[in-house]
Scaffold this active site. Structure first.
Site, PDB file in Angstrom:
ATOM      1  CG  HIS A  81      -0.187   1.884  -9.201  1.00 17.15           C
ATOM      2  ND1 HIS A  81      -0.355   1.488  -7.899  1.00 17.15           N
ATOM      3  CD2 HIS A  81      -1.309   2.587  -9.513  1.00 17.15           C
ATOM      4  CE1 HIS A  81      -1.526   1.921  -7.449  1.00 17.15           C
ATOM      5  NE2 HIS A  81      -2.118   2.609  -8.409  1.00 17.15           N
ATOM      6  CD1 TRP A 123     -13.012  -5.496  -9.629  1.00 17.58           C
ATOM      7  CD2 TRP A 123     -12.305  -4.771 -11.616  1.00 17.58           C
ATOM      8  NE1 TRP A 123     -12.389  -6.549 -10.265  1.00 17.58           N
ATOM      9  CE2 TRP A 123     -11.950  -6.127 -11.487  1.00 17.58           C
ATOM     10  CE3 TRP A 123     -11.951  -4.095 -12.798  1.00 17.58           C
ATOM     11  CZ2 TRP A 123     -11.267  -6.830 -12.482  1.00 17.58           C
ATOM     12  CZ3 TRP A 123     -11.274  -4.808 -13.793  1.00 17.58           C
ATOM     13  CH2 TRP A 123     -10.936  -6.150 -13.631  1.00 17.58           C
ATOM     14  NE  ARG A 154      -4.603   6.821  -7.006  1.00 17.53           N
ATOM     15  CZ  ARG A 154      -4.409   6.369  -5.768  1.00 17.53           C
ATOM     16  NH1 ARG A 154      -4.109   7.202  -4.803  1.00 17.53           N
ATOM     17  NH2 ARG A 154      -4.523   5.084  -5.493  1.00 17.53           N
ATOM     18  CG  ASP A 196      -2.071   0.946   1.112  1.00 18.01           C
ATOM     19  OD1 ASP A 196      -2.328   1.443  -0.002  1.00 18.01           O
ATOM     20  OD2 ASP A 196      -2.723   1.211   2.137  1.00 18.01           O
ATOM     21  CG  LEU A 233       9.858 -17.188  -3.734  1.00 17.47           C
ATOM     22  CD1 LEU A 233       9.675 -17.209  -2.222  1.00 17.47           C
ATOM     23  CD2 LEU A 233      10.461 -15.841  -4.146  1.00 17.47           C
TER      24      LEU A 233
HETATM   25  C1  FPP Z   1      -2.031   0.042  -3.231  1.00 19.33           C
HETATM   26  O1  FPP Z   1      -1.572   1.371  -3.254  1.00 19.33           O
HETATM   27  C2  FPP Z   1      -1.504  -0.676  -4.374  1.00 19.33           C
HETATM   28  C3  FPP Z   1      -2.258  -1.281  -5.337  1.00 19.33           C
HETATM   29  C4  FPP Z   1      -3.728  -1.264  -5.341  1.00 19.33           C
HETATM   30  C5  FPP Z   1      -1.648  -1.954  -6.475  1.00 19.33           C
HETATM   31  C6  FPP Z   1      -0.334  -2.645  -6.213  1.00 19.33           C
HETATM   32  C7  FPP Z   1       0.282  -2.902  -7.526  1.00 19.33           C
HETATM   33  C8  FPP Z   1       1.608  -2.858  -7.797  1.00 19.33           C
HETATM   34  C9  FPP Z   1       2.661  -2.683  -6.765  1.00 19.33           C
HETATM   35  C10 FPP Z   1       2.080  -2.981  -9.198  1.00 19.33           C
HETATM   36  C11 FPP Z   1       1.672  -4.211  -9.939  1.00 19.33           C
HETATM   37  C12 FPP Z   1       2.063  -5.477  -9.308  1.00 19.33           C
HETATM   38  C13 FPP Z   1       2.538  -6.562  -9.967  1.00 19.33           C
HETATM   39  C14 FPP Z   1       2.707  -7.832  -9.195  1.00 19.33           C
HETATM   40  C15 FPP Z   1       2.946  -6.537 -11.371  1.00 19.33           C
HETATM   41  P1  FPP Z   1      -2.655   2.520  -3.355  1.00 19.33           P
HETATM   42  O2  FPP Z   1      -2.861   2.838  -4.795  1.00 19.33           O
HETATM   43  O3  FPP Z   1      -3.888   2.119  -2.620  1.00 19.33           O
HETATM   44  O4  FPP Z   1      -1.916   3.709  -2.636  1.00 19.33           O
HETATM   45  P2  FPP Z   1      -2.599   4.836  -1.733  1.00 19.33           P
HETATM   46  O5  FPP Z   1      -3.175   4.138  -0.533  1.00 19.33           O
HETATM   47  O6  FPP Z   1      -1.438   5.701  -1.379  1.00 19.33           O
HETATM   48  O7  FPP Z   1      -3.618   5.519  -2.577  1.00 19.33           O
END
Ligand code: FPP
Length: 248
Positions: free
Chosen positions: A41, A73, A37, A24, A135
């Protein structure tokens, strides 16, 4: 079949055998830098690479990452499609490396909502790495803990309809093989980055006796020292599984 922490006391060691992570803070990491944002990612993918590598070296056997929840979603369309693209890219670019490094990749969740190309890539990646055992990397995508419990119940009743006539006979041993993480032991350590202290519908059944570790660090900033600190914290936990200290 894997043992259940509420049925048997699992064997424990200083390093978690199974680590589950909620990655997160990507969005906030980016916003702080006045970036979209989605940049968070993209940066987060680099942390995924580092963590996979470090877990392999540290002797973690199962690593489960929450990449996309069944509730994600609800995010803006462009963010959802970027996450899907990152997922496709990671599968196209990284699977060969994972295969060579002995990593077995699985994706758990309700994949029916993903487009056929992504589903095909997932299937190929799982098949290509199926012989690996160093792993076990699992990506939870369109995953929800409640979805998992419900789908397991549905599958169990389809396979064993007679249990519906005698519900009191139903026990964990009937049920748990149908959960989507049935191949793995329950997580020993759970890490959530980004400062929130909640489970957000992650592995609701499997986290029953997991040690929970929360850190303020945003996922893109989560480095090897942060992971080491989490392992050290874990190493000092007294895991009692319902017993008293004196019994250990
Ligand atoms: C939460 O941060 C993160 C996600 C919903 C997506 C996690 C995805 C990745 C790290 C990249 C893709 C992964 C792979 C395995 C290829 P948030 O967007 O909720 O952050 P915030 O709480 O600061 O808004």
């Amino acid at each position: 079949m894997q043992l259940s922490s509420t049925q048997t006391i699992p064997e424990i060691s200083g390093v978690p055998r199974h680590l589950a992570i909620i990655m997160d803070g990507n969005g906030r990491w980016a916003t702080r830098r006045l970036l979209p944002r989605t940049a968070g990612h993209m940066k987060g993918v680099q942390t995924v690479r580092r963590v996979v590598e470090q877990c392999g070296q540290a002797g973690v056997k199962y690593l489960t990452l929450f990449a996309f929840s069944s509730e994600n979603w609800r995010r803006p369309e462009d963010e959802v499609s970027l996450l899907m693209r990152l997922f496709v890219q990671a599968l196209e670019k990284e699977v060969h490396k994972l295969e060579k490094k002995g990593v077995r990749l699985r994706v758990v969740g309700d994949l029916s909502r993903f487009d056929p190309h992504l589903r095909e890539l997932i299937q190929q990646a799982e098949a290509k790495t199926a012989h690996n055992d160093s792993l076990h990397l699992t990506i939870a995508a369109n995953y929800g803990g409640r979805w998992d419990i419900l789908q397991a119940t549905q599958q169990l009743l389809l396979a064993r309809p007679e249990l519906a006539q005698d519900p009191t006979a139903l026990n964990e041993t009937h049920f748990s093989p149908y959960l989507s993480m049935a191949f793995a032991p329950e997580p020993d350590l759970f890490i959530r980055t980004g400062g929130e202290q909640r489970l957000s519908n992650f592995l609701m059944w499997q986290l029953a006796y997991t040690e929970l570790y929360f850190t303020e660090i945003y996922w893109p900033d989560f480095n090897s020292d942060h992971l080491k600190a989490a392992f050290e914290w874990y190493g000092q936990r007294e895991r009692r599984f319902g017993r008293t200290s004196a019994q250990l």
